[in-house]
Design an enzyme around this catalytic site. Structure first.
Site, mmCIF file in Angstrom:
data_model
loop_
_atom_site.group_PDB
_atom_site.id
_atom_site.type_symbol
_atom_site.label_atom_id
_atom_site.label_comp_id
_atom_site.label_asym_id
_atom_site.label_seq_id
_atom_site.Cartn_x
_atom_site.Cartn_y
_atom_site.Cartn_z
ATOM 1 N N CYS A 1 11.278 -32.031 -29.468
ATOM 2 C CA CYS A 1 12.679 -32.161 -29.867
ATOM 3 C C CYS A 1 13.498 -30.982 -29.350
ATOM 4 C CB CYS A 1 12.798 -32.240 -31.387
ATOM 5 S SG CYS A 1 14.507 -32.409 -31.948
ATOM 6 N N ARG B 1 14.782 -45.123 -26.945
ATOM 7 C CA ARG B 1 16.173 -45.569 -26.794
ATOM 8 C C ARG B 1 16.277 -47.034 -26.382
ATOM 9 N NH1 ARG B 1 18.716 -42.832 -22.655
ATOM 10 N NH2 ARG B 1 16.659 -42.326 -21.839
ATOM 11 N N LYS C 1 3.312 -34.174 -29.436
ATOM 12 C CA LYS C 1 4.249 -34.598 -28.394
ATOM 13 C C LYS C 1 4.895 -33.374 -27.787
ATOM 14 C CE LYS C 1 8.488 -37.195 -27.531
ATOM 15 N NZ LYS C 1 9.636 -37.898 -28.107
#
Length: 400
Positions: free
Chosen positions: A29, A156, A68
């Site tokens: 992030c 997305r 991640k």
């Protein structure tokens, strides 16, 4: 899961271990709210901390641990990092093929993900292909193939049109939006979240007539009206009300206290509706005024929230007796007003309802307003009225 320290990550994981299928550490992030606290992509610059967090979790819990990441400035540094991560014993590594300063408009670095896939033996999950590569279901396999990854993570593209996962091809966007609205209304999703997701689906169509109408909505009903689904909304509301009544009949709407105590609570099926009461006062104010007049301790409210739907119910204690409504309300304040109404009706006292004979409390409130009357012919007078009206609104504690 986002973590920035060994102890924090371990404590949260041990606490939730039995509630989840796996634990994921998000080191990808790039948002400031994550990085300024040393979390998210900020961890990428601290490989020693990454190693300690992942090793502690892998050795300390029984569930799979994954992480991640985003890629580093160079391919060599990125490959060295994922090899370090692999040695900690994680079950998989998700790789967003962009650097932490890059955004969706920048191209995804498929070559980095491919090099990572070839460098480690643990499964690699490719991420970051939305729009540039992934537009429909067949593109998912294309992204996986070009990166050499074991699987693909889609974010997305799925938010824009969830039918991207449909093997037969994309569905018309308006059909998808209507299906989403049906789920949102049926399961009582908050309208602000529903509106946000629908706006994400519309994207560049938000300036269209339909998009502008959606942007102006303030409730689930408004959203349904925009998409001509009002009858569906009303039928769902009727079904939900019928279910609430059924639950009440079956004895499932009870105050969450022990049964012996419930036997001593005076109950009625009442609900406080603001439109049915005088604007100057509320039932709670009437009850408090009566207690003061009788020289009794002021009312004490005990309110609980039901886990089923997050509704509230309140029990008010007055003169060593307890009162409550059998109906649950959407806010704590409404539940307390309902409890006050039960007490007032049991005692045969006025509650401030429209049409009741004017009480001393109402007369006092009217006199207070009259005493504060001002000359409204100038701007100063208008400002005083605005302040007084605002004060009256604040005094009404029945609002959500």
């Amino acid at each position: 899961m986002v973590g920035c320290s060994v102890n924090t990550a371990a404590d949260r994981s041990w606490f939730r271990e039995n509630d989840v299928a796996a634990i994921d550490i998000n080191m990808g992030c790039p948002k400031e709210y994550s990085t300024k606290g040393g979390m998210g992509a900020a961890l990428l610059s601290s490989p020693e901390k990454i190693e300690k967090i992942l090793k502690t979790l892998v050795n300390g819990i029984s569930k799979p641990v994954t992480c991640k990441i985003r890629i580093l400035p160079t391919l060599e540094a990125t490959v060295n990092l994922v090899k370090l991560i692999e040695r900690t014993g994680v079950a998989a590594i998700a790789v967003h093929g962009r650097k932490k300063e890059e955004r969706p408009q920048h191209p995804v670095h498929c070559d980095f993900i491919k090099a990572i896939s070839e460098a480690v033996s643990v499964p690699v999950i490719a991420n970051g292909g939305s729009q540039e590569i992934i537009r429909e279901f067949q593109d998912v396999e294309a992204f996986r193939s070009v990166t050499g990854a074991s699987s693909v993570m889609v974010a997305r593209a799925a938010m824009w049109n969830p039918s991207v996962f449909r093997r037969e091809g994309l569905l018309p966007l308006e059909d998808v939006m209507r299906d989403y609205i049906r789920y949102a209304v049926r399961y009582n999703n908050h309208h602000t979240n529903t509106k946000y997701c629908l706006c994400q689906m519309m994207r560049d169509q938000l300036e269209s007539p339909l998009g502008r109408k959606l942007h102006a909505t303030q409730s689930a009903l408004d959203i349904c009206e925009v998409f001509e689904m009002t009858s569906f909304y009303e039928s769902c509301q009727l079904s939900q009300e019928a279910m609430k009544v059924s639950l009440n009949i079956n004895g499932q709407e009870t105050v969450e206290t022990d049964n012996e105590e419930n036997l001593n609570v005076i109950q009625m099926a009442v609900r406080f509706e603001r439109k049915d009461y005088l604007p100057q006062v509320t039932p709670k104010m009437f009850l408090l005024e009566w207690c003061r007049k009788e020289k009794l301790p002021q009312p004490v409210y005990c309110t609980v929230q039901r886990s089923l739907d997050k509704f509230f119910r309140s029990v008010v204690s007055v003169n060593e007796k307890k009162y409550c409504s059998t109906l649950w309300d959407k806010s704590k304040k409404l539940a307390e007003q309902a409890a006050a109404i039960v007490c007032l009706r049991t005692l045969g006292l006025p509650e401030g309802k429209l049409g009741e004979e004017e009480s001393n409390l109402v007369r006092k409130r009217k006199r207070a307003v009259q005493d504060e009357s001002v000359d409204v012919t100038d701007s100063q007078g208008e400002e005083q009225i605005k302040k007084r009206l605002q004060s009256n609104e604040n005094f009404d504690d029945s609002k959500d």
